[in-house]
Design an enzyme around this catalytic site. Structure first.
Site, PDB file in Angstrom:
ATOM      1  N   HIS A  29      67.520 -58.682 111.186  1.00 57.29           N
ATOM      2  CA  HIS A  29      67.371 -59.857 112.505  1.00 57.29           C
ATOM      3  C   HIS A  29      67.290 -61.049 112.058  1.00 57.29           C
ATOM      4  CE1 HIS A  29      68.987 -56.822 115.085  1.00 57.29           C
ATOM      5  NE2 HIS A  29      67.886 -56.191 115.415  1.00 57.29           N
TER       6      HIS A  29
ATOM      7  N   HIS B 212      68.867 -59.690 122.225  1.00 57.60           N
ATOM      8  CA  HIS B 212      68.514 -57.966 121.937  1.00 57.60           C
ATOM      9  C   HIS B 212      68.024 -57.734 123.180  1.00 57.60           C
ATOM     10  CE1 HIS B 212      67.253 -54.529 119.996  1.00 57.60           C
ATOM     11  NE2 HIS B 212      67.488 -54.977 118.614  1.00 57.60           N
TER      12      HIS B 212
ATOM     13  N   GLU C 225      74.362 -55.159 122.178  1.00 58.22           N
ATOM     14  CA  GLU C 225      74.371 -56.599 121.269  1.00 58.22           C
ATOM     15  C   GLU C 225      75.664 -56.901 120.873  1.00 58.22           C
ATOM     16  OE1 GLU C 225      70.817 -55.864 118.513  1.00 58.22           O
ATOM     17  OE2 GLU C 225      70.933 -53.889 119.275  1.00 58.22           O
TER      18      GLU C 225
END
Length: 365
Positions: A120, A191, A327
């Site tokens: 991420h 998220h 996502e």
């Protein structure tokens, strides 16, 4: 399993949430700033400038408003947790193996924060930044951020915006746009974790029914890095083309056992990634709330909240499987897989415009 509590017992009003989150100080010594959007149907969604984070989603139902988004009440909880609840993720959502990739004949090393890999965006991803509010109204807010050349190891100076719009048909549209002065991998997403029974109900999402119109899924190794195979979902536990409960085939095969459940990327049919065709639909266990997902991204990460246990909630802590993340994104580790179809790779070319959107629409009885 606990029964869903009434909305009056679990709801934290948007005003109370704003006061609570703005009471804490960010790493720059200043408080967070929270904005709430609302429509005439009575739906509200709230956002925080730290991480351009989606912190609340309250849907009106026949039994009163229901909070369907996992979240927290304290800024320090958002700063200390590791589940990325509601945050805007970048520069690159999901994993990059060993934190390394090559582009235009040059090798790059990204900060590592997940076993041996980058997750991420690295150690200091976009979820950990204060975003600026560019504009806002009762139904819309736009955040922007500048990421300098070399940020977390990525090339190029990147400017990025994320815009949230709440419509009168209870749809939240998230629009991502970016521009870079060099070629660079980019993969932006949100998220958010959902529990349509109620985020603080105590229920898991395993009784939710899911439809997910995916073509293939990506098997992974023990560190959840894709092996490179794009495996058809047909006949596997990843086949949700026909609506069924999430628990129906949970932990049925080795691919799931490696991840303690679903935590896999799936490719989406190109004819459905037009932003107006539903690619997923989730329904609460009491059938009171349904959420449909629309996107023009080519893939989606389906995470069943396998390691949520101990994550701070608005009333204590969440347990494993208490939230589901859907996502939309490009495929994880795609900079290291030149053999994959080009449409599944998240790159931005120098001075070209990156623009994608994802919408979540809520219907309630």
């Amino acid at each position: 399993m606990l029964a869903t509590l009434s909305s009056s017992e679990t709801l934290v009003s948007p005003d109370s949430l704003k006061v609570s989150l703005e009471a804490g100080l960010f790493t720059d010594g200043n408080p967070a700033c929270v904005h709430t959007l609302k429509n005439k149907q009575g739906m509200t969604v709230s956002f925080m400038d730290i991480g351009a984070t989606w912190v609340s989603c309250q849907v009106p139902t026949s039994e009163g408003k229901r909070e369907v988004l996992l979240g927290m009440k304290k800024l320090e909880d958002y700063q200390s947790h590791s589940a990325f609840l509601g945050a805007t993720i970048g520069r690159f959502a999901n994993r990059i193996a060993k934190g390394k990739f090559s582009l235009n004949g040059q090798d790059y090393r990204i900060t590592i924060n997940n076993n041996d890999n980058s997750l991420h965006g690295g150690i200091d991803g976009f979820d950990k930044r204060r975003w600026s509010v560019k504009e806002h109204s009762e139904s819309h807010i736009t955040y922007n951020l500048t990421s300098p050349d070399g940020d977390q190891g990525f090339p190029g100076s990147l400017t990025v915006e994320v815009a949230y719009t709440l419509t009168e048909n209870n749809q939240l549209c998230i629009e991502y746009s970016a521009l870079c002065d060099q070629d660079c991998p980019i993969n932006l997403t949100n998220h958010a974790y959902f529990n349509l029974d109620g985020a603080e109900s105590g229920n898991t999402i395993l009784g939710h029914e899911l439809m997910l119109l995916a073509n293939e899924y990506l098997p992974t190794d023990e560190q959840l890095i894709p092996t490179g195979e794009l495996r058809p979902v047909d006949g596997t536990s990843f086949d949700f083309k026909t609506t069924r409960p999430i628990r129906d085939r949970l932990l049925e095969d080795d691919d799931q056992k490696t991840a303690k459940g679903y935590d896999h990327a799936l490719t989406l049919p190109s004819e459905l990634t037009d932003g107006i065709s539903p690619i997923a639909q989730l329904t609460s266990s009491d059938k009171l709330v349904t959420m449909s997902v629309f996107t023009d991204k080519p893939a989606i990460q389906f995470y069943s909240g396998n390691f949520l246990g101990g994550t701070p909630s608005r009333q204590g802590e969440y347990n494993d499987y208490q939230g589901i993340a859907l996502e939309t994104q490009f495929l994880p580790d795609c900079p290291n897989h030149p053999e994959w179809p080009a449409e599944n790779k998240g790159f931005i070319a120098k001075k070209t415009f990156y623009q994608y959107q994802t919408s979540y629409q809520f219907e309630a009885q």
